[in-house]
Design a protein around this motif. Structure first.
Motif, PDB file in Angstrom:
ATOM      1  N   PRO A   1      -1.113   9.048 -14.747  1.00  0.00           N
ATOM      2  CA  PRO A   1      -1.884   8.091 -13.826  1.00  0.00           C
ATOM      3  C   PRO A   1      -2.409   8.975 -12.847  1.00  0.00           C
ATOM      4  CG  PRO A   1       0.375   7.337 -14.057  1.00  0.00           C
ATOM      5  CD  PRO A   1       0.438   8.689 -14.752  1.00  0.00           C
ATOM      6  N   SER A   2      -3.850   8.136 -12.429  1.00  0.00           N
ATOM      7  CA  SER A   2      -4.543   8.682 -11.486  1.00  0.00           C
ATOM      8  C   SER A   2      -3.802   9.323 -10.174  1.00  0.00           C
ATOM      9  CB  SER A   2      -5.657   7.731 -10.904  1.00  0.00           C
ATOM     10  OG  SER A   2      -6.314   7.429 -12.105  1.00  0.00           O
ATOM     11  N   LYS A   3      -3.034   8.530  -9.409  1.00  0.00           N
ATOM     12  CA  LYS A   3      -2.399   8.979  -8.167  1.00  0.00           C
ATOM     13  C   LYS A   3      -1.468  10.250  -8.607  1.00  0.00           C
ATOM     14  CE  LYS A   3      -2.405   4.727  -6.033  1.00  0.00           C
ATOM     15  NZ  LYS A   3      -1.737   3.429  -5.601  1.00  0.00           N
ATOM     16  N   GLU A   4      -0.701  10.250  -9.392  1.00  0.00           N
ATOM     17  CA  GLU A   4       0.135  11.291  -9.830  1.00  0.00           C
ATOM     18  C   GLU A   4      -0.596  12.598 -10.326  1.00  0.00           C
ATOM     19  OE1 GLU A   4       0.475   8.087 -10.689  1.00  0.00           O
ATOM     20  OE2 GLU A   4       2.688   7.600 -10.618  1.00  0.00           O
ATOM     21  N   CYS A   5      -1.737  12.348 -11.075  1.00  0.00           N
ATOM     22  CA  CYS A   5      -2.603  13.414 -11.702  1.00  0.00           C
ATOM     23  C   CYS A   5      -3.098  14.155 -10.107  1.00  0.00           C
ATOM     24  CB  CYS A   5      -3.931  12.653 -12.229  1.00  0.00           C
ATOM     25  SG  CYS A   5      -4.996  13.850 -12.985  1.00  0.00           S
TER      26      CYS A   5
ATOM     27  N   ALA B   1       4.100   6.385  -2.298  1.00  0.00           N
ATOM     28  CA  ALA B   1       5.411   6.943  -2.329  1.00  0.00           C
ATOM     29  C   ALA B   1       5.924   7.334  -3.589  1.00  0.00           C
ATOM     30  CB  ALA B   1       6.153   6.143  -1.265  1.00  0.00           C
ATOM     31  N   LEU B   2       6.119   6.205  -4.193  1.00  0.00           N
ATOM     32  CA  LEU B   2       6.603   6.498  -5.480  1.00  0.00           C
ATOM     33  C   LEU B   2       5.692   7.165  -6.678  1.00  0.00           C
ATOM     34  CD1 LEU B   2       7.822   2.795  -6.397  1.00  0.00           C
ATOM     35  CD2 LEU B   2       9.037   4.650  -5.693  1.00  0.00           C
ATOM     36  N   ALA B   3       4.389   7.381  -6.638  1.00  0.00           N
ATOM     37  CA  ALA B   3       3.590   8.184  -7.192  1.00  0.00           C
ATOM     38  C   ALA B   3       3.773   9.480  -6.833  1.00  0.00           C
ATOM     39  CB  ALA B   3       1.993   7.728  -7.007  1.00  0.00           C
TER      40      ALA B   3
ATOM     41  N   VAL C   1       1.017  -1.214  -0.016  1.00  0.00           N
ATOM     42  CA  VAL C   1      -0.135   0.144  -0.112  1.00  0.00           C
ATOM     43  C   VAL C   1       0.802   1.037  -0.059  1.00  0.00           C
ATOM     44  CG1 VAL C   1      -1.696   1.341   1.391  1.00  0.00           C
ATOM     45  CG2 VAL C   1      -1.774  -1.198   1.121  1.00  0.00           C
ATOM     46  N   VAL C   2       1.719   1.481   0.941  1.00  0.00           N
ATOM     47  CA  VAL C   2       2.740   2.511   1.060  1.00  0.00           C
ATOM     48  C   VAL C   2       3.718   2.805  -0.235  1.00  0.00           C
ATOM     49  CG1 VAL C   2       4.379   3.544   2.567  1.00  0.00           C
ATOM     50  CG2 VAL C   2       2.539   2.630   3.687  1.00  0.00           C
TER      51      VAL C   2
END
Length: 193
Positions: A136-140, A50-52, A45-46
């Protein structure tokens, strides 16, 4: 005669240590495996989050460097009408990690790890626009939240406005648009300094 093995303190110590070693029992092994499983689940999960976040921060940092560099370069121009992606790439207004190279020579294209980054004039050259695709969604979400910065005049995600003036960012629209699809197109507008 005295038994030298039992009277020898070193021999007694080794014998007592050997008799107490037994390794892990089943309950201890189950506990260790459960702890390892919990750590692995937490990491699943983490680590992606963190990478995003790191990837998004890198893009935002590039924008925060590129926009002032473009504004400075165009401060004595009447408009942004001659602004191109190739110009941004070749003049080093973004970091070299975004510039595509062939045989050590910049091609004039800007690439992120997901897609392309382009720059162009809009509003008859009065403003400039950057477009970042396949985000991608998280980076967005992370990138779009940076639009609160005064550098950005307006911004859209997948064609929907998320910032319409310098002081207004629609956080609900950011979350909705970034989550509506697995990859997103972000555009942002900036003006002269």
């Amino acid at each position: 005669m005295e038994n030298t093995e039992t009277n020898n303190p070193k021999k007694r110590l080794v014998g007592s240590i050997n008799s107490k070693q037994g390794g892990f029992g089943l309950p201890e092994l189950v506990i260790v495996l459960m702890i390892a499983a919990l750590i692995a689940a937490a990491a699943m999960v983490v680590v992606p989050r963190a990478l995003a976040s790191i990837r998004a921060d890198k893009v935002v940092d590039e924008f925060n460097t590129a926009i002032p560099a473009i504004q400075t370069a165009y401060q004595n121009q009447t408009s942004f009408s001659s602004l191109t992606t190739a110009q941004v790439a070749l003049n080093g207004w973004v970091g070299s990690s975004f510039v595509e190279y062939t045989a050590g020579v910049p091609t004039g294209k800007l690439l992120t790890q997901w897609g392309t980054l382009t720059f162009a004039p809009i509003a008859s050259g009065a403003q400039a626009q950057g477009t970042l695709d396949k985000v991608p969604s998280k980076e967005c979400v992370k990138i779009a939240n940076a639009f609160t910065n005064d550098l950005y005049l307006a911004a859209t995600i997948n064609g929907t406005a998320v910032k319409t003036n310098v002081n207004s960012v629609d956080l609900t629209a950011i979350g909705t648009q970034c989550s509506s699809t697995t990859t997103n197109t972000i555009t942002f507008t900036f003006g002269r300094s």
